[in-house]
Structure formats: structure tokens, C-alpha cells
Design a protein around this motif. Sequence first.
Motif, PDB file in Angstrom:
ATOM      1  N   UNK A 418       0.819  -1.212   0.000  1.00 19.35           N
ATOM      2  CA  UNK A 418       0.000   0.000   0.000  1.00 19.35           C
ATOM      3  C   UNK A 418       0.856   1.266   0.000  1.00 19.35           C
ATOM      4  N   UNK A 419       2.123   1.133   0.429  1.00 17.73           N
ATOM      5  CA  UNK A 419       3.008   2.306   0.403  1.00 17.73           C
ATOM      6  C   UNK A 419       3.403   2.684  -1.013  1.00 17.73           C
ATOM      7  N   UNK A 420       3.224   1.760  -1.961  1.00 18.82           N
ATOM      8  CA  UNK A 420       3.575   2.038  -3.352  1.00 18.82           C
ATOM      9  C   UNK A 420       2.370   2.638  -4.062  1.00 18.82           C
ATOM     10  N   UNK A 421       2.219   3.928  -3.916  1.00 19.34           N
ATOM     11  CA  UNK A 421       1.137   4.634  -4.586  1.00 19.34           C
ATOM     12  C   UNK A 421       1.379   4.625  -6.096  1.00 19.34           C
ATOM     13  N   UNK A 422       0.377   5.042  -6.846  1.00 14.74           N
ATOM     14  CA  UNK A 422       0.537   5.116  -8.300  1.00 14.74           C
ATOM     15  C   UNK A 422       1.699   6.036  -8.667  1.00 14.74           C
ATOM     16  N   UNK A 423       1.781   7.168  -8.005  1.00 18.16           N
ATOM     17  CA  UNK A 423       2.849   8.113  -8.323  1.00 18.16           C
ATOM     18  C   UNK A 423       4.219   7.504  -8.057  1.00 18.16           C
ATOM     19  N   UNK A 424       4.350   6.787  -6.941  1.00 18.78           N
ATOM     20  CA  UNK A 424       5.631   6.178  -6.616  1.00 18.78           C
ATOM     21  C   UNK A 424       5.980   5.071  -7.600  1.00 18.78           C
ATOM     22  N   UNK A 425       4.999   4.272  -7.989  1.00 20.16           N
ATOM     23  CA  UNK A 425       5.265   3.205  -8.948  1.00 20.16           C
ATOM     24  C   UNK A 425       5.698   3.784 -10.293  1.00 20.16           C
ATOM     25  N   UNK A 426       5.006   4.821 -10.708  1.00 17.38           N
ATOM     26  CA  UNK A 426       5.375   5.456 -11.979  1.00 17.38           C
ATOM     27  C   UNK A 426       6.795   6.008 -11.906  1.00 17.38           C
ATOM     28  N   UNK A 427       7.129   6.659 -10.798  1.00 18.47           N
ATOM     29  CA  UNK A 427       8.479   7.212 -10.640  1.00 18.47           C
ATOM     30  C   UNK A 427       9.531   6.102 -10.626  1.00 18.47           C
ATOM     31  N   UNK A 428       9.204   4.966 -10.019  1.00 17.90           N
ATOM     32  CA  UNK A 428      10.151   3.840  -9.991  1.00 17.90           C
ATOM     33  C   UNK A 428      10.375   3.305 -11.407  1.00 17.90           C
ATOM     34  N   UNK A 457      16.338  -3.553  -7.546  1.00 17.74           N
ATOM     35  CA  UNK A 457      15.964  -2.138  -7.613  1.00 17.74           C
ATOM     36  C   UNK A 457      15.741  -1.663  -6.180  1.00 17.74           C
ATOM     37  N   UNK A 458      16.667  -0.864  -5.676  1.00 20.43           N
ATOM     38  CA  UNK A 458      16.582  -0.382  -4.299  1.00 20.43           C
ATOM     39  C   UNK A 458      15.840   0.945  -4.244  1.00 20.43           C
ATOM     40  N   UNK A 459      15.314   1.255  -3.065  1.00 17.66           N
ATOM     41  CA  UNK A 459      14.497   2.453  -2.882  1.00 17.66           C
ATOM     42  C   UNK A 459      15.052   3.303  -1.749  1.00 17.66           C
ATOM     43  N   UNK A 460      15.199   4.608  -2.013  1.00 13.98           N
ATOM     44  CA  UNK A 460      15.683   5.491  -0.956  1.00 13.98           C
ATOM     45  C   UNK A 460      14.522   5.953  -0.081  1.00 13.98           C
ATOM     46  N   UNK A 461      14.768   6.924   0.775  1.00 11.07           N
ATOM     47  CA  UNK A 461      13.746   7.329   1.736  1.00 11.07           C
ATOM     48  C   UNK A 461      12.513   7.935   1.059  1.00 11.07           C
ATOM     49  N   UNK A 462      12.657   8.398  -0.191  1.00 14.64           N
ATOM     50  CA  UNK A 462      11.530   8.947  -0.930  1.00 14.64           C
ATOM     51  C   UNK A 462      11.020   7.980  -2.002  1.00 14.64           C
ATOM     52  N   UNK A 463      11.418   6.726  -1.876  1.00  9.11           N
ATOM     53  CA  UNK A 463      11.006   5.667  -2.800  1.00  9.11           C
ATOM     54  C   UNK A 463      11.494   5.930  -4.229  1.00  9.11           C
ATOM     55  N   UNK A 464      12.620   6.568  -4.345  1.00 12.62           N
ATOM     56  CA  UNK A 464      13.230   6.733  -5.663  1.00 12.62           C
ATOM     57  C   UNK A 464      14.081   5.514  -5.982  1.00 12.62           C
TER      58      UNK A 464
END
Length: 678
Positions: A418-428, A457-464
Motif C-alpha cells: 500500500x506504500x507504493x502509490x501510483x505516483x511512486x510506482x510510476x516514478x520507480x 531495484x533499491x528504494x531510498x527514503x523517498x522511494x526513488x
Amino acid sequence: MLPSGLLPLLLLLGFAASLISGDSDNTSPAIFLSVCGKNQTRDAEGFDVNFVESMEKIFQNISTSGFATSSSGDNPTVYGLGQCFSYLSPVNCQLCYSQSRVKLPLCLPSTSARIYLDGCFLEYSDRNVDADSVDASDAYACGNATIDEQLRPAFSNSTAELMGNLTARAESRADYYQVGSVEVSPDLTAYGMAQCWRSLNATGCKECLEKGRANIVGKCLPAGGAMAMNAGCFLRYSTEPFYANESSSAGGSGGDSSGKLTVIIAVTTVLGVLVAIGMAVLWWSRKSAYRRRNHDDGENSEIIRSIVKSHLSFKYEDLVKATDNFHQNNKLGQGGYGAVYKGILPDGTEVAVKRLFFNTRNWVDQFFNEVTLINQVQHKNLVKLLGCSVEGSESLLVYEFLSNTSLDHYLFDSFKKTALTWERRFDIIVGTAEGLAYLHNASDVRIIHRDIKASNILLDEKFRAKISDFGLARYFADDQSHLSTGLAGTFGYMAPEYIVHGQLTEKADVYSYGVVVLEIVTGRKNQTSISASAEGHSLMQQQMEGTMCQKNPYSSRSNEISSSFAQVWQHYNSETLIRLLDPDLQGKCTDEEALKLFRVGLLCVQASPTLRPAMWKVVAMLMGAEKDLPAPTQPPFLNNRGGQRSGNGSEMSNSLSVSSKFPEASVNDISVSMFNGR
């Protein structure tokens, strides 16, 4: 054929080994017996991960207590048991365990194996072996040394009595251990030992020792030496005092012990220095070869200078302290070649320390790639290498610390997802594409990653997103159309033309990226190993199941998505792709946005590599520069015919048939030998 740069390293290591062998107490312990189980795991990748975790737990305890058991994972669970013979000092116990830990993985993917060394025992299995005392794999060995004919009767009688006394006493001691000797003549003494594993009860210990004693006494005497190697114990007799020096070392002969420890420290230091020098020679030779191919002396000299100037070298002791001696509480993740730990440097900087075991023939190549390739590429979507350390039987890589670990920890967890919002997934998706585009086109050398998947694929504190794990990466010159290389990577993410022909191009990364895109959009994991499911189904392979006619386009997920990602193509043809969107994304994006990502994923996994877009073009598609995306062609469908083990270590062979629109492949049945990506 050895790589030219590898020979100096091997010579240096051989010289170090000769230094070690100068002291009899510090040679690599001899291997008495190694037994690989007949059964093989169906989940080689999962089993490997749990195996390493289980062995790591034993490492944490065996050097202090001389004994350890462990278990790791769930379906498959890997159990471990390690026992040092009680005459070993703690230092030599750790050295013996290290040697057994290096050799035991050669039995993988067998579901069980055990190894007996001169001083220790190590075992793993897919079942709990703590209470095993005897079994069908028990063995004994009679030595070649002979006793003078006149002394044979006395030697046989004395030794038989000695072993009887030792077994009787060992079973009643708390540590199940007893050694002793008997003088047969002024020039002949028999030495003996009996040791049960501490996991047994007294009854099990007695049963094991009695069987071992009966074998070596009844079947080996009057041979000058013998040993019994059972599931739960070890017995030995010899005319040589094989335990005497060790016992004094452990028991407190101060000067002798101090001298031995000094030699150990000195030799270990020399070995670490020589390995470092060897790696430097290897780096230079690899760079020289690259320079000859590209006729660019200045560029490579600059790379070497940048490595020197970057202060990549970390002290091993500093990293041990930073990770609290690689404490389990600091472990971030586990792979087949080692583990990653969180560490805090003296200045407060948080780092991720990747701990590699020097236990595979690919270690030099992987370490070389990790250090040299990632050090010469700098991009916001690539994990930054801070340094490295090479010492003894393992090497360490130091990376920037990313607080949100890897994509797979979120994407395939129903709660964390649930932490992976649409915006975060798109950015990833965009960030990963930009990182790959940089590797393929914008960096100083063309680099193919070869193991793109969610766990890398690692994620930083802002899910980048930041691409990690360059152990399998390869670079090649601008004038090369492809590389011909052995297969390496993770099944389910490997491009079909790479599997069939072994020819590697950037389009192999594009294919892997397309699989990840479809995983992110659907929220479903692709099968990363053919053996992971009973039918052998993977992302592009399953047939349509269940109905596609639902009143609610988001309903009946169990009917439509349970048959995995193979449905993507059928839903594309039926113009019902939106039904495969992850339910967690319902109402969080428009159908147009979701369908665009589906189409990008399908374009990247087309069977023909020439039809797949370059990564720079993928970025343009995602960012809107490409208004009308081309129509994808059918992806490859791989049908599993079952797997069988190859002859080497953790390599795995699978018999596949390749169907669909795959013009490069004219054969239907192929055998694939490959290394599982870690």
C-alpha cells in the motif's frame, strides 16, 4: 582457459598458501569425506538463499562454542549443524569451519550434504538432522599405514581396548568427547578420539559410537590408522598424535599458543595483502585488455586514477565494527553469494556492507564487476559504491545506505504494498528506465546489467529507484554488436534470444525491464525460477484460465489474475488489459495512464529483440514525448518440460521448448545451463 589477469592472482594465492602450510597447525584442514544427498531441490534459488542464511547463523556461534545448529526459511527450510572437534582451539575451529563452508556448497542443489574435515563437521539438510545418530550414509576409512608384523597383535589388542574405553567415557561426558593414548612399545603409541555431536542425547551418542567403534576396530585393525564418520559422531585412531598439539594450544601452554596465534595473524595479514595485490593486478590486466580493444589509453588511465583518488579502500576491522561484527540485527538482506548488513561508520554515516564469500569460481569476476563497473558510472538512479575491502576468505563492498531496501519487499507484500502509490510506482518505472538508458548509452562504456529484477531495484527514503548488484554486468565496445557469453541471470527475466543463442545485447536488459514493469502494474510476481511452480508457469507462458467476461472490470481477481502474467497478452488482444491492474491502484490512476504502462511493458518483452525499443526511447515514451505508441507483437511463450541438475555446483539445466513468434530460434528443444542471479 584462465583469464590472463587471473594467473598472477592465483600464483599469489598459491604463494600465500605455501606460507600457511609452513605451520602444520594452520594448513587448510584435510577433507576426509564429503557426501551429497541424492534428492535435489525444486526451488534452487530459494534453497540457496536459505542455505547461506543457515550457514551464517552457524558462523555466528561455532567459533565461540565449538558447536551450533540453525534453521532458515520456510518452504524450503534449510537446517544446519556444525561441530568442531573439542581439541581445536577457537581460532582453528573458525578456520576449519571456513574451509567446510567453502566446500559444502558444491553439493547444491542437493537437498542435503555433509562434510568431515580434519577437525570439524558441517551438514545441511531440508529436514531437522539434530537427532540423527546413524544412517545409511555412515562410512569408515582404513589408513594405508602398516604396523611391524611382530607388533600387530599387541597393537590391535591395545588399540581395540583404547577405543572401547574412549567410547564408553565419551558418551557419559557433557561434551561427548574423549581422547587418549596407549603405548604399545617404546617406539609405537596409539592415539584415539571419540566425539559425538552435542545435539544428540546419551542414547543416540552411545548408538553412534558403538557402530563407529565396531567398524574401525573390526574392519581396519591392524592398519595403522582409521576413522569412522557417522551421522552423529566421529571416531579416529592413529599412530600420530593428531590431537596433541591442538590440545596444548587450547589448554594453555602460554608461549606455544601465543606463537601459533602470532603466526595465524601474520599469515592472514600476508594473505590479505597478497589478495589485494592480486586483485589490483587483475583490475589492471582487465583494463589493459579493454584499452587494447578500444585504443584509448587516456580513458583507462583516468579510470585507474579515479579509483585511487576515490579512497575506495576500507579497513576490514572498521567495517566489522561498523556492523557490530555482522550482527543478525543489522542484516538487510541475503543472497546466494553473501549478505548485506547495515553499518554505521565512525563519522555517523550509514552504509550498506555487502559481504561476499570467497567460495565460488565466479568470485573474482563478480567482485571485479562490482568494483570497477559501478565505480566508473555515476547516476542518480544507480546505487553509489563508497568503497571495498578484501581480506582473508571474504570480501566486502560498501554502498550508500537506502532505508527502504528493495522494490520486491514492498511490491510482493500485501501489507507493505500500500506504500507504493501510483505516483511512486510510476516514478520507480521511470527512474529504472533512466538508469538503464544511462548504462546503455550515456556512460563512458556500454554496460549491460544482465540481472534486472525487483530485488535489484533499491528504494531510498523517498522511494526513488536505484539499480544495484552489478556482479553479472558486462561492458563492450561501441563497434561490437553483441557479446557471446555463458548464461547468467534469473529465469523469468532472461531474454529468449540470450537463452537460445547466448548472445548478449542491451535488448536483454530491455526484456528484463519489461517484465518488471508488468510486475509493478499488476502487483504480481513473475516466476523467477521454472521450478517455483508445479506447472513451471512463468510470466509470458501461461494459458488463459477463467472467464474474461466480468461486469466489473476490476472484479474476480482470483479468476483472472491467479493464472499469472501470461494473461497480459490475451487481455491485450481482447482490449481488457485494465482488468489486470493491481486492485490497490483502483481509482488511483486513469485507465489511459495504466494502459500506457501495460503497452510499454509489452513492447519491451517482444520476442524479437530488434522490435524492442531502446531504453532512451522507453524514457521518451514514459515522459510523453511519444504520443502514439506502436502496437506490440506477441511475446515468447516458454513451456517447461522439467528440470535436471547440471554437473557443476549450483548450476541448473532446464529443458525448454520455445514457441511463438521467435524468428531467431529454429530449434524447439534446448538445454540451458545457467547461474541463478543473486
